[in-house]
Motif scaffolding. Structure first.
Motif, PDB file in Angstrom:
ATOM      1  N   ALA A  20       1.155 -55.965  85.760  1.00  0.00           N
ATOM      2  CA  ALA A  20       2.117 -56.489  86.663  1.00  0.00           C
ATOM      3  C   ALA A  20       2.237 -55.898  87.710  1.00  0.00           C
ATOM      4  N   ALA A  21       2.660 -54.347  87.406  1.00  0.00           N
ATOM      5  CA  ALA A  21       2.984 -53.468  88.641  1.00  0.00           C
ATOM      6  C   ALA A  21       1.824 -53.582  89.748  1.00  0.00           C
ATOM      7  N   GLU A  22       0.694 -53.470  89.038  1.00  0.00           N
ATOM      8  CA  GLU A  22      -0.307 -52.949  89.864  1.00  0.00           C
ATOM      9  C   GLU A  22      -0.765 -54.470  90.760  1.00  0.00           C
ATOM     10  N   GLN A  23      -0.338 -55.555  90.119  1.00  0.00           N
ATOM     11  CA  GLN A  23      -0.419 -56.943  90.810  1.00  0.00           C
ATOM     12  C   GLN A  23       0.451 -56.935  91.939  1.00  0.00           C
ATOM     13  N   VAL A  24       1.674 -56.295  91.782  1.00  0.00           N
ATOM     14  CA  VAL A  24       2.683 -56.505  93.044  1.00  0.00           C
ATOM     15  C   VAL A  24       2.811 -55.330  93.853  1.00  0.00           C
ATOM     16  N   GLY A  25       2.154 -54.201  93.434  1.00  0.00           N
ATOM     17  CA  GLY A  25       2.266 -52.925  94.062  1.00  0.00           C
ATOM     18  C   GLY A  25       3.303 -52.188  93.755  1.00  0.00           C
ATOM     19  N   CYS A  26       3.931 -52.082  92.688  1.00  0.00           N
ATOM     20  CA  CYS A  26       4.900 -50.994  92.407  1.00  0.00           C
ATOM     21  C   CYS A  26       4.285 -49.680  92.128  1.00  0.00           C
ATOM     22  N   GLY A  27       5.197 -48.751  92.558  1.00  0.00           N
ATOM     23  CA  GLY A  27       4.930 -47.374  92.212  1.00  0.00           C
ATOM     24  C   GLY A  27       5.256 -47.042  90.711  1.00  0.00           C
ATOM     25  N   PRO A 145      16.568 -58.903  82.378  1.00  0.00           N
ATOM     26  CA  PRO A 145      15.830 -59.124  81.163  1.00  0.00           C
ATOM     27  C   PRO A 145      14.301 -59.294  81.532  1.00  0.00           C
ATOM     28  N   ALA A 146      13.608 -59.013  80.503  1.00  0.00           N
ATOM     29  CA  ALA A 146      12.177 -59.355  80.623  1.00  0.00           C
ATOM     30  C   ALA A 146      11.543 -60.102  79.313  1.00  0.00           C
ATOM     31  N   ASP A 147      12.663 -60.071  78.304  1.00  0.00           N
ATOM     32  CA  ASP A 147      12.073 -60.875  77.351  1.00  0.00           C
ATOM     33  C   ASP A 147      11.690 -62.470  77.859  1.00  0.00           C
ATOM     34  N   SER A 148      10.715 -63.091  77.293  1.00  0.00           N
ATOM     35  CA  SER A 148      10.379 -64.284  77.845  1.00  0.00           C
ATOM     36  C   SER A 148      11.620 -65.275  78.104  1.00  0.00           C
ATOM     37  N   GLU A 149      12.355 -65.619  77.053  1.00  0.00           N
ATOM     38  CA  GLU A 149      13.479 -66.401  76.790  1.00  0.00           C
ATOM     39  C   GLU A 149      14.511 -66.025  77.832  1.00  0.00           C
ATOM     40  N   HIS A 150      14.814 -64.663  77.737  1.00  0.00           N
ATOM     41  CA  HIS A 150      16.144 -64.251  78.573  1.00  0.00           C
ATOM     42  C   HIS A 150      15.610 -64.359  79.979  1.00  0.00           C
ATOM     43  N   SER A 151      14.553 -63.929  80.478  1.00  0.00           N
ATOM     44  CA  SER A 151      13.885 -64.221  81.740  1.00  0.00           C
ATOM     45  C   SER A 151      14.299 -65.625  82.159  1.00  0.00           C
ATOM     46  N   ALA A 152      13.640 -66.595  81.171  1.00  0.00           N
ATOM     47  CA  ALA A 152      13.861 -67.803  81.677  1.00  0.00           C
ATOM     48  C   ALA A 152      15.466 -68.326  81.848  1.00  0.00           C
ATOM     49  N   ILE A 153      16.303 -67.834  81.196  1.00  0.00           N
ATOM     50  CA  ILE A 153      17.667 -68.259  81.234  1.00  0.00           C
ATOM     51  C   ILE A 153      18.103 -67.646  82.655  1.00  0.00           C
ATOM     52  N   ILE A 256      18.737 -77.253  83.359  1.00  0.00           N
ATOM     53  CA  ILE A 256      17.424 -76.703  84.052  1.00  0.00           C
ATOM     54  C   ILE A 256      16.546 -75.718  83.080  1.00  0.00           C
ATOM     55  N   ALA A 257      15.468 -76.025  83.246  1.00  0.00           N
ATOM     56  CA  ALA A 257      14.281 -75.291  82.298  1.00  0.00           C
ATOM     57  C   ALA A 257      13.185 -74.511  83.360  1.00  0.00           C
ATOM     58  N   GLN A 258      12.679 -73.446  82.510  1.00  0.00           N
ATOM     59  CA  GLN A 258      11.639 -72.685  83.347  1.00  0.00           C
ATOM     60  C   GLN A 258      10.597 -72.966  82.512  1.00  0.00           C
ATOM     61  N   LEU A 259       9.528 -73.438  83.128  1.00  0.00           N
ATOM     62  CA  LEU A 259       8.049 -73.507  82.546  1.00  0.00           C
ATOM     63  C   LEU A 259       6.868 -72.572  83.309  1.00  0.00           C
ATOM     64  N   ALA A 260       6.260 -72.231  82.161  1.00  0.00           N
ATOM     65  CA  ALA A 260       5.133 -71.430  82.724  1.00  0.00           C
ATOM     66  C   ALA A 260       4.205 -71.260  81.561  1.00  0.00           C
ATOM     67  N   SER A 261       2.855 -70.690  81.704  1.00  0.00           N
ATOM     68  CA  SER A 261       2.113 -70.693  80.562  1.00  0.00           C
ATOM     69  C   SER A 261       2.440 -69.258  79.926  1.00  0.00           C
ATOM     70  N   PRO A 262       2.401 -69.274  78.681  1.00  0.00           N
ATOM     71  CA  PRO A 262       2.701 -68.115  77.847  1.00  0.00           C
ATOM     72  C   PRO A 262       2.174 -66.922  78.114  1.00  0.00           C
ATOM     73  N   ASP A 263       2.578 -66.166  78.949  1.00  0.00           N
ATOM     74  CA  ASP A 263       1.816 -64.761  79.651  1.00  0.00           C
ATOM     75  C   ASP A 263       3.120 -63.952  79.843  1.00  0.00           C
ATOM     76  N   MET A 264       3.126 -62.889  79.195  1.00  0.00           N
ATOM     77  CA  MET A 264       4.234 -61.791  79.133  1.00  0.00           C
ATOM     78  C   MET A 264       4.060 -61.180  80.431  1.00  0.00           C
ATOM     79  N   ARG A 265       2.999 -61.316  81.188  1.00  0.00           N
ATOM     80  CA  ARG A 265       3.128 -60.547  82.262  1.00  0.00           C
ATOM     81  C   ARG A 265       3.768 -61.447  83.475  1.00  0.00           C
ATOM     82  N   LEU A 266       4.092 -62.507  83.219  1.00  0.00           N
ATOM     83  CA  LEU A 266       4.840 -63.072  84.088  1.00  0.00           C
ATOM     84  C   LEU A 266       6.472 -62.754  84.315  1.00  0.00           C
ATOM     85  N   PRO A 267       7.204 -62.877  83.225  1.00  0.00           N
ATOM     86  CA  PRO A 267       8.403 -62.496  82.997  1.00  0.00           C
ATOM     87  C   PRO A 267       8.549 -61.004  83.666  1.00  0.00           C
ATOM     88  N   LEU A 268       7.686 -60.108  83.109  1.00  0.00           N
ATOM     89  CA  LEU A 268       7.656 -58.757  83.581  1.00  0.00           C
ATOM     90  C   LEU A 268       7.494 -58.706  85.048  1.00  0.00           C
TER      91      LEU A 268
END
Ligand code: MN3
Length: 380
Positions: A20-27, A145-153, A256-268
């Protein structure tokens, strides 16, 4: 863009954080890992060029030191050096992907040195959540938070709505591989059955926790700590498709719900870019073929981990620490074929009943409580 220190870099969260860091260009300022996969650490160093790499198990460090002698990365070893590196680091953000209680002190050092904390490690928040929040507030650090549920909330309640307008947080749960089974049927399940999660690819400990539903129990505690919402306002709903990652209901009955495919890279990735969003490698939702979303109440008689977690949360103090340690030991015993699946929750319940609870504990008392239970069973 953030400059990050990745803890647990060779694990499931760590490798996906680096993607994910590479995708968005984080150092990548530094990486740390236990040391069970030195080859992967070497590849990570060559690719991401961190200033430092810390191998937590000292006896594994020398091999890495030799392997990357031609690079500019400094190799350090041991837990003390890890803590010191976190404190001294010039990174602005620590991503904690360490699995288990070993993630607690790193999270504490991160926020006490003013670094934002992206946390996928549940144990630190479950056992020391209040202390970590207080330290973060004192040192101007943010907890994302990066856990998918807590990221959603986090995404659902983001904005200007006051917290007191939240009526309920609804954590969704896939139900794991044993959803719908009776207590009798659970007696017959094997280790391989438990390690087969329908939707998510994760480490072994958390995959077993999903099968017992203790993962969701720990997430109830985590949500209470992270969002300052009382336990009775947190619900769990079985949602087999893992498309809705969690929801928030407000006082006007809007959900309000957050929907996305189950892919941990997304909340990260969202944690890295928040409050901004950038294109990700997660698959887009296909509403043409998906989209039957189902909901059901969890069976808390059969999956009693959920009840145990709520009891520990109500008790407070070191009770979540006892719950977490006992569960971690029980899962380890299960993975070593020493106990059967149904014994995991029974073991945890017995330990929770037998161990005296300290109220308003210090960090030292929390760590001591954890260490005492592990010592009793000779599990580090
Ligand atoms: Mn989760």
């Amino acid at each position: 863009m953030r400059n990050i220190f990745v803890l647990g870099s060779t694990g499931s969260i760590g490798t996906q954080t680096l993607e994910a860091a590479e995708q968005v260009g984080c150092g990548i300022e530094a990486i740390a890992a236990e040391g069970s996969d030195i080859e992967l650490m070497e590849r990570q160093i060559r690719k991401h060029k961190p200033k430092a790499a810390i191998v937590i198990r000292p006896e594994r460090a020398e091999r890495l030191r030799q392997a990357v002698a031609d690079t500019a990365t400094e190799v350090l070893s041991g837990a003390e050096n890890l803590y010191e590196s976190i404190k001294q680091s010039t990174c602005d953000t620590v991503v904690n992907g360490i699995s288990g209680m070993a993630g607690t002190l790193p999270s504490i050092y991160a926020v006490s040195s003013g670094k934002d904390l992206i946390t996928a490690n549940k144990e630190a928040i479950v056992t020391c959540g209040q202390i970590i929040k207080k330290l973060a507030a004192e040192h101007g650090a943010e907890i994302i938070p990066a856990d998918s549920e807590h990221s959603a909330i986090f995404q659902c309640i983001d904005g200007k709505t006051p917290r007191k307008r939240i009526k309920r947080l609804i954590l969704t749960a896939s139900g794991g591989p044993f959803y719908g089974m009776s207590a009798e049927e659970l007696r017959g399940v094997s280790k391989n059955d438990a390690l087969r999660h329908p939707n998510w690819k994760m480490g072994k400990k958390i995959t077993v926790d999903c099968a017992t539903m203790m993962n969701k129990g720990l997430e109830i505690i985590e949500a209470c700590m992270l969002f300052d919402v009382p336990a009775e306002k947190i619900d769990v709903l079985i949602h087999r498709q893992s498309i809705i990652h969690s929801m928030a209901e407000f006082c006007d009955n809007t959900v309000i719900a957050q929907l996305a495919s189950p892919d941990m890279r997304l909340p990260l990735q969202y944690a890295l870019t928040y409050p901004d969003r950038l294109p990700s490698r997660a698959e887009e939702l296909d509403f043409d073929k998906l989209m039957t979303l189902t909901f059901a109440r969890p069976d808390i008689e059969t999956f009693k981990s959920l009840r145990l977690a709520r009891e520990a949360l109500k008790e407070g103090g070191t009770a979540p620490t006892i719950l977490n340690a006992a569960n971690e030991i029980a899962v380890r015993k299960f993975l070593r074929d020493e106990i059967c699946f149904a014994d995991i929750a029974d073991f945890t319940e017995r330990e929770l009943e037998a161990t005296p609870i300290i109220h308003n504990p210090s960090i030292e008392q929390i760590l001591q409580t954890d260490a005492d239970i592990r010592r009793k069973y000779d599990v580090k």
